[in-house]
Design a protein around this motif. Structure first.
Motif, PDB file in Angstrom:
ATOM      1  N   ILE A  25     -20.531  73.748  58.228  1.00 48.52           N
ATOM      2  CA  ILE A  25     -20.977  74.876  57.409  1.00 48.52           C
ATOM      3  C   ILE A  25     -20.740  76.194  58.135  1.00 48.52           C
ATOM      4  O   ILE A  25     -20.255  77.163  57.553  1.00 48.52           O
ATOM      5  CB  ILE A  25     -22.466  74.710  57.036  1.00 48.52           C
ATOM      6  N   VAL A  26     -21.053  76.239  59.419  1.00 40.61           N
ATOM      7  CA  VAL A  26     -20.830  77.455  60.205  1.00 40.61           C
ATOM      8  C   VAL A  26     -19.339  77.771  60.265  1.00 40.61           C
ATOM      9  O   VAL A  26     -18.929  78.929  60.132  1.00 40.61           O
ATOM     10  CB  VAL A  26     -21.429  77.302  61.622  1.00 40.61           C
ATOM     11  N   PHE A  27     -18.518  76.765  60.421  1.00 43.71           N
ATOM     12  CA  PHE A  27     -17.071  76.961  60.461  1.00 43.71           C
ATOM     13  C   PHE A  27     -16.554  77.495  59.125  1.00 43.71           C
ATOM     14  O   PHE A  27     -15.735  78.417  59.089  1.00 43.71           O
ATOM     15  CB  PHE A  27     -16.382  75.645  60.831  1.00 43.71           C
ATOM     16  N   LEU A  28     -17.025  76.951  58.016  1.00 44.38           N
ATOM     17  CA  LEU A  28     -16.621  77.432  56.694  1.00 44.38           C
ATOM     18  C   LEU A  28     -17.075  78.868  56.457  1.00 44.38           C
ATOM     19  O   LEU A  28     -16.341  79.682  55.872  1.00 44.38           O
ATOM     20  CB  LEU A  28     -17.153  76.514  55.600  1.00 44.38           C
ATOM     21  N   LEU A  29     -18.272  79.207  56.897  1.00 49.54           N
ATOM     22  CA  LEU A  29     -18.740  80.592  56.771  1.00 49.54           C
ATOM     23  C   LEU A  29     -17.894  81.539  57.607  1.00 49.54           C
ATOM     24  O   LEU A  29     -17.575  82.650  57.180  1.00 49.54           O
ATOM     25  CB  LEU A  29     -20.210  80.704  57.176  1.00 49.54           C
ATOM     26  N   LEU A  30     -17.511  81.109  58.782  1.00 47.79           N
ATOM     27  CA  LEU A  30     -16.655  81.924  59.635  1.00 47.79           C
ATOM     28  C   LEU A  30     -15.308  82.178  58.964  1.00 47.79           C
ATOM     29  O   LEU A  30     -14.810  83.307  58.946  1.00 47.79           O
ATOM     30  CB  LEU A  30     -16.460  81.233  60.987  1.00 47.79           C
ATOM     31  N   ILE A  31     -14.728  81.136  58.387  1.00 46.25           N
ATOM     32  CA  ILE A  31     -13.459  81.304  57.676  1.00 46.25           C
ATOM     33  C   ILE A  31     -13.630  82.239  56.486  1.00 46.25           C
ATOM     34  O   ILE A  31     -12.796  83.114  56.242  1.00 46.25           O
ATOM     35  CB  ILE A  31     -12.906  79.937  57.227  1.00 46.25           C
ATOM     36  N   PHE A  32     -14.713  82.082  55.744  1.00 43.56           N
ATOM     37  CA  PHE A  32     -14.966  82.949  54.589  1.00 43.56           C
ATOM     38  C   PHE A  32     -15.037  84.412  54.998  1.00 43.56           C
ATOM     39  O   PHE A  32     -14.410  85.275  54.386  1.00 43.56           O
ATOM     40  CB  PHE A  32     -16.270  82.528  53.897  1.00 43.56           C
TER      41      PHE A  32
END
Length: 115
Positions: A7-14
């Motif tokens: 989830i943190v990785f996806l938020l970072l990409i977003f």
């Protein structure tokens, strides 16, 4: 714990992708204010500064050169032009650019600041 890192990785990409969509300009232009706003994706940015300098996508040009450069930048189809005009510039200078763009069948949007 591994799902939390996903989830943190996806938020970072977003956030990395959304930050890259903002296109700041290096020109200082005091835009007029407006209560209504809409977002456009322009092909070309034309800026008129308070000193009556013309810029196409941050490259300095003159009004006479503008008529030759805009057809190349807008392309054969109806393009979109974002016009950033300092609020101290007389309206006649803005109208000259709008006339050039309308002769090319381009859609013109005027940039403003939120009120």
């Amino acid at each position: 714990m591994s799902s939390m890192t996903d989830i943190v990785f996806l938020l970072l990409i977003f956030f990395m992708l959304t930050v890259s969509f903002v296109t700041p300009t290096g020109l200082t232009v005091d835009l007029p204010t407006s209560r209504t706003t809409s977002t456009v994706a322009p092909q070309v940015h034309v800026t008129i500064t308070a000193a009556l300098d013309y810029y196409i996508d941050n490259q300095k040009t003159t009004l006479s050169q503008l008529a030759g450069i805009l057809p190349e930048r807008l392309g054969p189809q109806d393009g979109t032009l974002l016009l950033q005009v300092d609020k101290s510039v007389p309206i006649e200078y803005m109208i000259k650019v709008v006339d050039i763009a309308s002769a090319l069948h381009a859609h013109v949007s005027v940039a403003t600041r939120p009120d």
